[in-house]
Design an enzyme around this catalytic site. Sequence first.
Site, short mmCIF file in Angstrom:
data_model
loop_
_atom_site.label_atom_id
_atom_site.label_comp_id
_atom_site.label_asym_id
_atom_site.label_seq_id
_atom_site.Cartn_x
_atom_site.Cartn_y
_atom_site.Cartn_z
N LYS A 298 19.43 -15.60 30.59
CA LYS A 298 19.53 -15.75 29.14
C LYS A 298 20.93 -16.22 28.71
O LYS A 298 21.90 -16.11 29.45
CB LYS A 298 19.16 -14.44 28.45
CG LYS A 298 17.66 -14.15 28.52
CD LYS A 298 17.26 -12.97 27.68
CE LYS A 298 15.74 -12.79 27.68
NZ LYS A 298 15.31 -11.60 26.92
N ARG B 154 12.98 -7.22 34.46
CA ARG B 154 12.09 -8.39 34.35
C ARG B 154 12.92 -9.64 34.63
O ARG B 154 13.82 -9.99 33.86
CB ARG B 154 11.48 -8.45 32.95
CG ARG B 154 10.49 -9.58 32.76
CD ARG B 154 9.88 -9.54 31.35
NE ARG B 154 8.90 -10.60 31.17
CZ ARG B 154 9.19 -11.83 30.73
NH1 ARG B 154 10.46 -12.14 30.43
NH2 ARG B 154 8.25 -12.74 30.59
#
Length: 816
Positions: A757, A790
């Site tokens: 991210k 995740r």
Amino acid sequence: MEFHDAANFLFGLRRYPPRPGLAATESLLDHLGDPHEGLTVVQVAGSNGKGSTARMTESVLREAGLDVGLYTSPHLDSVRERIRTNGRQLTEAALVEYVETVRPYVLDRAAAGTSPTFFETVTGLALWAFARNEVDVAVLEVGIGGRYDATSVTDPLVSAVTSVTLEHTDVLGDTVEAIGRDLAHVAPADGRLVTAADGDALAGIEAQADEVVRVGDDGAVGVSYGGRTGIEGRVRLSGSDWRVETPIPLVGAHQADNAGVATLLARQVSSALDVDLSTDTIERGLRTAHWPGRFEVMEREPLAVLDGAHNPGACERLASTLAEFDYDDLHLVFGALADKDHRGMVEGLPTPDSVVACRPDVDRAEDNAVLAAVFEDVTGIDVETTSDVTDALANALGRADPDDCVLVCGSLYTVREARTRWSRLDVPKAVDDVADARRALRETHVTDPGIYRMRGKAVHRTLKTRVRPRQAQYLKEELLSLGGECAISGLNDQDEEFLDVLLMGTLAQFKRLTRKLDAQPYGLGPLAEGIADALSLGDGDRDRGYPWDDRTAVMGILNVTPDSFHDGGEFETTERAVARAEEMLANDVDVIDVGGESTRPGADEVPVADERDRVVPVIERLADRDVLVSIDTRKASVARAALDAGADIVNDVSGLADPEMRFVVAEYDCPVVVMHSIDAPVDPSTEVDYDDVVADTLRELRETILVAERAGIDRENVIVDPGVGFGKSRTESFAVLGRLGEFRALGCPILFGHSHKSMFDLVGRDADERLQATVAASAVAAERGADILRVHDVAETVAAVRVSEAANDPDAFTID
């Protein structure tokens, strides 16, 4: 100025009694530059139902794409929740700025004997905040009456009177017709007043307002209540050229009337602003309008219900709604304010099998012995009394069998204290040094001298919770007697509001504390249980057979999409997706998360049929593998299809925004990941102001969990995802990582989803060089309390987790 100074200043204004007239509010707003003059206002008055109606109106307008402010009262936990913009409560920083602005003016007016009251000043705060936030619409719930209520300084575009009953007769009049006339002063100057009132009340309204449109039987808007389905009520609404049929989370025939009023208000606003308002938008807005404390089902075995009914009319409606539920015995917890019609309220309620009369912690509360006498006179049954609401609730729950009902009512002040049994967050704080201690104390709103005295004493087990003033004093005295410490919020200058407290001590001191509190009154027994659970003082272990029960599990991301931000298009076909899954299995993945829609910034929404066609064939192929399969979707119909195909878990990036999702999860009794997200897909233009990103996220996730539980989802099946990158800056995302352990306060496993991210831009890692940063963050997250990671890169993350585990317990590892 610190937050506690600002809040104490506002609460201190409660010493000024209300007065007729709008002059004080108008003068205050003039000092602020008349922020209300540029607002488009919806004003909602009424004896009952005005808060629910305001909330439904706001929800529908937000669903239509408008920026909406909502002002309601009273508050259940914090004064800031009275003022919300797009669902998010006022920040502490904004409240401080406002008080710094108005304090000199208020002191000057007080010296002249014309100080604005608490409600007038907070109304000014709401209008000031909505103007600053440039909302498209401000929905205002009236406090009392209509003619002289502080909200009536505005010139509403549309307005409503929900219902009329005998209440505040010393101020509004001693007949429903007179009260209706007073309420009808909220009517817009050039528009129609909407109402669900009838009979004499309607006559009074029509005598005051120029044009009235009625909702209900024989009205311009037809309303039909289809009864209860689960924890929702089904309503059907119809006008001359439109029809709405939907479940809503607020149960009862009266809520159907409120939904009708809210829908008509929303339609009037959309027409005036030239905003499209489809039937689907109205239905979704109504169905997502949750409103705490209004027939709120908190447990099912026994059925535990909280309702703020505080006058005879509301109690009669409550009785009618409760009759829709099946139960054996009714155990009533009742606390009310002194100026209410207690006999009328008792006569309106169903006859209970047991009653505990209690007294909420507000000066205006009636003595519990008085309430007991009324019940005994009306019902003839013996009534138990206790001075504390939470003790009363614990007693009622303790005597109730699984098929019984426990009902808490009489006042929203009673409800707000009872609700802490389910909503209070006991947050373990990581305090490794003096700097950490200083931060934790400041977050608790401790004064600067208090921080100076306490900072060196907090480097051990530290827990923050939120209690009533009396409980805070007991906690402080008992923990001090054991050699521990207790710091109390600077808000303790008053005796009605909840206080943050920070408890500090060794584990042995906390164990002794919980034993001492267990036998004490004033709700300290249930509080002791929460402290013990938060600090793991018991011996119980959680093991339900999931990989995250006893270690950090790895969830591999499998995007069956053409446009996901990291691997879009790589596994778009079923065969390539299954091959990728097999690779993950070879690298010891625990869960495979299959998604068919991207949530990257700017991603287009995928039609349900297309998303279903992408994921179902892949899940069917993986269903017989030795791995858990998760469906990554925000659509209930896709989740259902995936679960039918063999998925084990639902991963909902929107945090149950689809109102049907919670019922699908409850039906399949499967784990569900609920994420804290502001937008899904991510909208880069959305700016979110946090007072404290972790505390704010915790609070909002807590409410989502309660929504899930009310739908029948066991808390042990809820997994929380703080949602790094979703409405959080890079700095805020790292703050979440650093304080991940605080999410233990929710009592749920924690999922951390950080893979590749943009948060890693903060440490100089561009989009094509984030693997190393992702793996490093995985190790940190595992160390800080993540139960599930995740990620895209399974092999590397499994290695990072193993290293973390070995550092904590090297003897558990052997070399083959």
